[in-house]
Enzyme design. Sequence first.
Site, short mmCIF file in Angstrom:
data_model
loop_
_atom_site.label_atom_id
_atom_site.label_comp_id
_atom_site.label_asym_id
_atom_site.label_seq_id
_atom_site.Cartn_x
_atom_site.Cartn_y
_atom_site.Cartn_z
N SER A 95 -27.72 -22.47 14.97
CA SER A 95 -28.84 -21.88 15.74
C SER A 95 -29.55 -20.75 15.03
O SER A 95 -30.57 -20.25 15.53
CB SER A 95 -28.32 -21.40 17.09
OG SER A 95 -27.88 -22.48 17.87
N HIS A 139 -30.49 -24.49 31.10
CA HIS A 139 -31.09 -23.15 31.16
C HIS A 139 -32.26 -23.08 32.13
O HIS A 139 -32.86 -22.02 32.30
CB HIS A 139 -31.59 -22.74 29.77
CG HIS A 139 -30.50 -22.59 28.75
ND1 HIS A 139 -29.86 -21.41 28.51
CD2 HIS A 139 -29.94 -23.50 27.91
CE1 HIS A 139 -28.95 -21.57 27.55
NE2 HIS A 139 -28.99 -22.84 27.17
#
Length: 627
Positions: free
Chosen positions: A330, A375
């Site tokens: 990431s 999310h």
Amino acid sequence: MNRRITDRDQIRDHIRETQLFVKRTKVAMLFTLLLVFAVIARLIFLQIYHHEHYTTLSQNNRISIVAIPPSRGLIFDRNGILLAQNLPSFSLEIVPEQVKNLNATLAALKKLITISDSDIKRFRKTLKQKRMTNGVPLRFRLSEEEVARFAVNRPRFPGVDVTAALARHYPFGSLAVHAVGYVGRISESDLPKLNAAQYSGTTHIGKAGIEKSYEGTLHGTVGVEQVETNAQGRRLRVLSKTLPTAGQNLYLNIDIKLQALAEGALGARRGAVVALDIPTGAVLALASMPGYDPNPFVNGIDAKDYDALAKSPDQPLYNRAMRGLYPPGSTVKPFIGLAGLELNQISAEKSVFCPGFFRLPGKQHNYRDWKRTGHGSVALDKAIVESCDVYFYTLAQALGINRLHDFMSQFGFGSKSKIDIDGELAGLNPSAEWKRRARSQPWYPGETLITGIGQGYTLVTPLQLAVATATLANRGQRMQPRVVFGVQNPHDQKMLLEKPLPLKSVPVANAANWDSVLTAMTRVVNSDRGTARAIGVGADYLIAGKTGTAQVFGIKQDAKYNSAKTAERLRDHALFIAFAPAEQPRIAVAVIVENGDHGATVAAPIARMLFDQYFADYPVPVVTALQ
């Protein structure tokens, strides 16, 4: 009675005999004169016309030219702390011509001084390469006790003596070994690459790190002396001498205190830490763990000890900072986000819904988010702060692999950083064309998705990741990383500073795009929902960063990764990139801990430790402090 007349009774012709004698005498005299003239002509030819040539040959039979090796330049850190020095060292040498029974002498010496089988093997190998009249080293680095013990027994060993010379020594041992490197004895493979005249008296050469990359600067200029010898080649006296010129000293950008902190923070774990000065590209720390002690390599490490290092599963000889290839995970998300903004594929406010997975149109395969429940509605800021995978799956699909490749290349991904140490690897920034060329296969849409979260074929080195982070913090201005700060003349102590070298900058049309990404990275550390919020607690400066976790192996569609039940060397790699202060960046750090599991809990605290130390030691900008 008649008497018979014989030849003896014939009357001799004295006149004829006299003429014959005179004739023969003249011929003999003429022949003699011709020989005399030939000898005179030859003498004139040799002593007048070729006088210089034969005088030189005669001198060479009497005078030998002996090289005097220069003293190697010293290496210091940025604050003048000595990292590589030359110490007096005593060696045991044998002149083979003066030893009647070499085997018996070696056996007697082994009883007096510790001499290993590898010492004997090296001695016999060197013996074949040197003249019998020259000393051949048998043992290096004799202790004072060994020198004293031999001195008492010296009369028993004709042709054997103790000689003193300067030997390379690294006072910090393994600390910064992958940056500083080491010297070793010149091998047969080194000879074709060397200037025979400059290295005729030198026994060691740089083998790794700065010692190798700056060999020409550190070595110096060889000196010579004319030595009168006898017919057997023995030295009688020195006729003339030209002293050598010592090598230049090097001052590194590396701060050894920061380096020690980085290596200590990694401890027994495998990994790497790279810290860069953002405005100049100076390498403040280049840590690769585990390391190794370079001192045994100087005069030839024991084969058993070398095998232990070479065959260790932890690979201490491997420079992970420059050659370790890892999926970036990431940590690439800020770069991918910037690409989406700059290529008008997204806006900072545009949201994507994250249900916890992503599917390609018409496909059933789920590309999972790290957060299984999802999310929810996610814009760029939240996507970076909470590291939402689904957002970047969506963005990567929209950009396409070729535009991703081209944009990421501008930050140095997939190419060498041009650091001033040899051996760097370029990593891999994949594209459809690369896959066709390298694997003769087409590029698949799913591969684009995982490239968007730093998985798949993408590979980076810790150095490469640090350079990209510094470029991001510097709003696109990429600097060439440099380990050497300056070169010092040891005679007048004058320092020639290395100038910062800007590389091609990243063209971003809208400055607000930088603000969006850099602000999000600041919130990764300083917001309640940031993945690295723990390391921002108590800091009196703002840190901007991005966590990363890179898979070592794939898991099944519906399987759940369980660190506790996974073998240590199959656990995820922990990554973290960061810079500080966020509002006026001065230092960038990249941390990779192999099989460390989580970037936020394992890699990020290491970066915080480096920042605290750096700002404690350099409360003002480091460039100003050095000037």
